[in-house]
Every structure is written in structure tokens, then in C-alpha cells.
Design a protein around this motif. Structure first.
Motif, PDB file in Angstrom:
ATOM      1  N   VAL A   1       0.846  -1.196   0.000  1.00  0.00           N
ATOM      2  CA  VAL A   1       0.000   0.000   0.000  1.00  0.00           C
ATOM      3  C   VAL A   1       0.884   1.250   0.000  1.00  0.00           C
ATOM      4  CG1 VAL A   1      -1.646   1.347   1.388  1.00  0.00           C
ATOM      5  CG2 VAL A   1      -2.020  -1.100   1.020  1.00  0.00           C
ATOM      6  N   ALA A   2       1.916   1.243   0.837  1.00  0.00           N
ATOM      7  CA  ALA A   2       2.844   2.384   0.907  1.00  0.00           C
ATOM      8  C   ALA A   2       3.560   2.604  -0.420  1.00  0.00           C
ATOM      9  CB  ALA A   2       3.856   2.151   2.023  1.00  0.00           C
ATOM     10  N   ASP A   3       3.953   1.532  -1.067  1.00  0.00           N
ATOM     11  CA  ASP A   3       4.645   1.663  -2.358  1.00  0.00           C
ATOM     12  C   ASP A   3       3.742   2.290  -3.418  1.00  0.00           C
ATOM     13  OD1 ASP A   3       6.950   0.593  -1.259  1.00  0.00           O
ATOM     14  OD2 ASP A   3       6.644  -1.410  -2.099  1.00  0.00           O
ATOM     15  N   LEU A   4       2.476   1.866  -3.465  1.00  0.00           N
ATOM     16  CA  LEU A   4       1.533   2.467  -4.409  1.00  0.00           C
ATOM     17  C   LEU A   4       1.285   3.931  -4.053  1.00  0.00           C
ATOM     18  CD1 LEU A   4      -0.541   2.749  -6.627  1.00  0.00           C
ATOM     19  CD2 LEU A   4      -2.136   1.395  -5.245  1.00  0.00           C
ATOM     20  N   HIS A   5       1.139   4.230  -2.781  1.00  0.00           N
ATOM     21  CA  HIS A   5       0.905   5.604  -2.335  1.00  0.00           C
ATOM     22  C   HIS A   5       2.080   6.491  -2.757  1.00  0.00           C
ATOM     23  CE1 HIS A   5      -0.790   8.205   1.203  1.00  0.00           C
ATOM     24  NE2 HIS A   5      -0.709   8.874   0.070  1.00  0.00           N
TER      25      HIS A   5
ATOM     26  N   VAL B   1     -12.682  10.252   2.763  1.00  0.00           N
ATOM     27  CA  VAL B   1     -11.971   9.344   1.866  1.00  0.00           C
ATOM     28  C   VAL B   1     -10.553   9.912   1.816  1.00  0.00           C
ATOM     29  CG1 VAL B   1     -11.818   8.390  -0.463  1.00  0.00           C
ATOM     30  CG2 VAL B   1     -14.064   8.822   0.565  1.00  0.00           C
ATOM     31  N   ASP B   2      -9.709   9.368   2.661  1.00  0.00           N
ATOM     32  CA  ASP B   2      -8.387   9.941   2.886  1.00  0.00           C
ATOM     33  C   ASP B   2      -7.414   9.612   1.764  1.00  0.00           C
ATOM     34  OD1 ASP B   2      -6.494  11.398   4.401  1.00  0.00           O
ATOM     35  OD2 ASP B   2      -5.727   9.548   5.271  1.00  0.00           O
ATOM     36  N   ASN B   3      -7.599   8.507   1.126  1.00  0.00           N
ATOM     37  CA  ASN B   3      -6.732   8.106   0.013  1.00  0.00           C
ATOM     38  C   ASN B   3      -7.515   7.237  -0.947  1.00  0.00           C
ATOM     39  OD1 ASN B   3      -3.616   8.666   0.579  1.00  0.00           O
ATOM     40  ND2 ASN B   3      -4.607   8.198   2.531  1.00  0.00           N
ATOM     41  N   LEU B   4      -7.318   7.473  -2.229  1.00  0.00           N
ATOM     42  CA  LEU B   4      -7.798   6.584  -3.279  1.00  0.00           C
ATOM     43  C   LEU B   4      -6.724   6.643  -4.357  1.00  0.00           C
ATOM     44  CD1 LEU B   4     -11.345   6.337  -4.836  1.00  0.00           C
ATOM     45  CD2 LEU B   4      -9.271   5.764  -6.041  1.00  0.00           C
ATOM     46  N   HIS B   5      -6.020   5.537  -4.519  1.00  0.00           N
ATOM     47  CA  HIS B   5      -4.923   5.484  -5.484  1.00  0.00           C
ATOM     48  C   HIS B   5      -5.043   4.211  -6.324  1.00  0.00           C
ATOM     49  CE1 HIS B   5      -2.772   8.794  -3.544  1.00  0.00           C
ATOM     50  NE2 HIS B   5      -3.106   8.237  -2.391  1.00  0.00           N
ATOM     51  N   VAL B   6      -4.752   4.344  -7.605  1.00  0.00           N
ATOM     52  CA  VAL B   6      -4.763   3.218  -8.539  1.00  0.00           C
ATOM     53  C   VAL B   6      -3.481   3.304  -9.365  1.00  0.00           C
ATOM     54  CG1 VAL B   6      -5.956   2.193 -10.526  1.00  0.00           C
ATOM     55  CG2 VAL B   6      -7.289   3.203  -8.652  1.00  0.00           C
ATOM     56  N   TYR B   7      -2.820   2.170  -9.538  1.00  0.00           N
ATOM     57  CA  TYR B   7      -1.630   2.172 -10.393  1.00  0.00           C
ATOM     58  C   TYR B   7      -1.990   2.698 -11.772  1.00  0.00           C
ATOM     59  CZ  TYR B   7       1.758  -0.129  -7.352  1.00  0.00           C
ATOM     60  OH  TYR B   7       2.633  -0.407  -6.343  1.00  0.00           O
TER      61      TYR B   7
ATOM     62  N   TYR C   1     -16.550  12.892   2.086  1.00  0.00           N
ATOM     63  CA  TYR C   1     -15.828  13.925   1.362  1.00  0.00           C
ATOM     64  C   TYR C   1     -14.370  13.522   1.207  1.00  0.00           C
ATOM     65  CZ  TYR C   1     -13.516  15.437   5.668  1.00  0.00           C
ATOM     66  OH  TYR C   1     -12.746  15.482   6.798  1.00  0.00           O
ATOM     67  N   LEU C   2     -13.669  14.298   0.407  1.00  0.00           N
ATOM     68  CA  LEU C   2     -12.232  14.123   0.258  1.00  0.00           C
ATOM     69  C   LEU C   2     -11.617  15.440  -0.157  1.00  0.00           C
ATOM     70  CD1 LEU C   2     -11.667  14.136  -3.037  1.00  0.00           C
ATOM     71  CD2 LEU C   2     -12.432  11.794  -2.857  1.00  0.00           C
ATOM     72  N   TRP C   3     -10.313  15.504  -0.080  1.00  0.00           N
ATOM     73  CA  TRP C   3      -9.540  16.648  -0.565  1.00  0.00           C
ATOM     74  C   TRP C   3      -8.739  16.191  -1.769  1.00  0.00           C
ATOM     75  CZ3 TRP C   3     -10.417  21.375   1.249  1.00  0.00           C
ATOM     76  CH2 TRP C   3     -10.965  21.513   2.531  1.00  0.00           C
TER      77      TRP C   3
END
Length: 184
Positions: free
Chosen positions: A17-21, A89-95, A125-127
Motif C-alpha cells: 500500500v505504501a509503495d503504491l501511495h 476518503v483519505d486516500n484513493l490510489h490506482v496504479y 468527502y475528500l480533498w
């Protein structure tokens, strides 16, 4: 047969997860975060953050998207984070290799479902960084509304860029149940 699956993250997932972030920050936050920060060892810093988050997930949920058992995206939600705006929604990441395949849409829908099941209120919500126009378009197409702009001093922020401190936009969904239904 190749397949996309979803599951809750555990402590054993912190490194991936950290690597993708870190990869996502490097790709999308260039210009808002200092190059020295992005080019440094942010993966180690993110591993520390994600190890702590996944070791004690009280009031949060992290959902992984995996394609044939390999992480392709994740979303992290902090329930009832704000009395006005609801769950964050603190994080949403996709490769990058899996962008525009529906993974982000499904992760956002799963986050919304988690909010309706676990939070006291249904708002979420999110930023998003103002410079991240692709993400803004995605969130607005998902039924979110831009309700506020704020200064956000990021880690490794470079105040000489973006006319000072980078700006973030608050994207809000007053009823997460509608996000979930919209994404099916």
C-alpha cells in the motif's frame, strides 16, 4: 482466468500500500510537493504511516483492489471524521497501468458502501489537489460536488510553486448511498 477482487487490508499489506501511495504521489503531486521530497525515500515514510494505520484501524477501513492477487489500487476511509462533511476518503490510489479500467470507480463505490454501513452519518468527502484535474473530473463524474478551496501545506511542500501554498478542493457527497448506487 484473470480477475479483479476486493478485500480489507491488514497489517501485512502495509508495504505494498505504501509503495503504491508513494508512486502515486510521485506521478500526480509533482509541482505541489518539493522535488527533493518526491525524489527522496517517501516509500519508507509511507510504510511507517501505513503500518500504523493498518495495525490499529479503529474508525477506518482500507479496501484493496487486486488483479490476479496483485495490488492495483486501494481506498482508505476515516469514518465520521468531520461533523459537517462526514467520513473522509483519505486516500484513493490506482496504479497508472489500471487507470480508466473501472478500478477507481469500484473502490469509490466500496468506500461509499462502507460509509453507509459503518458511519453514523451518510455524508463523505475528500480533498484533492487543485492541480490534479484528472482526479477532479473523476470525482465530479461520480456525483461529488466541489464545495470549498483551501490552502494545504503538504509534506515536502514547495511554497515557491503554485503561487504559494498548494490549493486543495473539498469534494463532497452528502449521501454516500447515492454514490454506491451510481457506481453499480
Amino acid at each position: 482466468m484473470r480477475s479483479l477482487s476486493f478485500r480489507k487490508a491488514g497489517l501485512e499489506d502495509a508495504e505494498q500500500v505504501a509503495d503504491l501511495h508513494a508512486e502515486s504521489w510521485r506521478r500526480h503531486y509533482r509541482g505541489a510537493y518539493a522535488d527533493s521530497f518526491l525524489d527522496g525515500d517517501i516509500a519508507t515514510e509511507r510504510r511507517s504511516v501505513w503500518s500504523a494505520r493498518l495495525d490499529a484501524p479503529t474508525g477506518t477501513e482500507t479496501i484493496l483492489a487486486e488483479y490476479d492477487g496483485r495490488l492495483v489500487g486501494f481506498v482508505h476511509v476515516a469514518f465520521d471524521n468531520d461533523p459537517t462533511w462526514g467520513s473522509l476518503v483519505d486516500n484513493l490510489h490506482v496504479y497508472n497501468s489500471h487507470r480508466r479500467t473501472g478500478v477507481g470507480t469500484q473502490l469509490l463505490a466500496r468506500a461509499a458502501r462502507a460509509v453507509t454501513q459503518r458511519a453514523v452519518g451518510n455524508a463523505m468527502y475528500l480533498w484533492v489537489l487543485q492541480q490534479n484535474t484528472d482526479a477532479q473530473q473523476f470525482y465530479l463524474a461520480s456525483g461529488g460536488s466541489c464545495v470549498e478551496t483551501a490552502d494545504v501545506p503538504p509534506p515536502g511542500g514547495d511554497p515557491s510553486r503554485l503561487n504559494g501554498t498548494p490549493k486543495c478542493l473539498r469534494i463532497s457527497w452528502p449521501d454516500a448511498a447515492k454514490v454506491s448506487k451510481r457506481q453499480r
